[in-house]
Design a protein around this motif. Structure first.
Motif: not given
Length: 133
Positions: A35-44
């Motif tokens: 995960i880096m800045p600007g990453h798309a929303p995600v739930l894992a």
């Protein structure tokens, strides 16, 4: 360059680590995720292991988690786990002994939720501790 992510690692009873991160690497049930800045929303869903956090000053923090969830949204990363502990606070030798003991109990037929949880936590501690050594 994008603003660093605001990162928070929370266990069942405390905030284990909070700060800014430029890179977060976590093992999920589907594989490793960066995960880096600007990453798309995600739930894992997290797998037991060590979550790595690279801070803006290029230092690296590692947190042992026994599973849980990772959420990314609006520049924030939340890592929620029943158990979380800073890897530099973990003794590799003690964690390896705990894992061997828990695995022996499991192998001897003591297949309870408590023993499986102990195996997961000890395994996470071993993996995380090895990442900082």
């Amino acid at each position: 360059m994008a603003e660093p992510l605001q990162v928070e690692v929370v266990s069942a009873d405390e905030v284990v680590w909070s700060g800014q991160g430029t890179l977060i690497i976590a093992r999920t049930v589907d594989g490793d995720m960066g995960i880096m800045p600007g990453h798309a929303p995600v739930l894992a869903v997290l797998a037991p292991g060590g979550v790595e956090i690279v801070t803006p000053d290029a230092s690296r923090e590692v947190v042992a988690v026994d599973g849980g969830f990772l959420s990314v949204a609006q520049g924030r990363v939340s890592i929620l786990s029943e158990y979380a502990r800073m890897a530099d606070e973990i003794s590799v030798d003690q964690a390896e002994r705990e894992l061997a003991d828990a695995q022996a109990r499991l192998d001897a037929g003591e297949d309870t939720e408590e023993v499986r949880q102990h195996v997961m936590r000890a395994s996470a501690q071993v993996r995380a501790a090895h990442k900082v050594r």
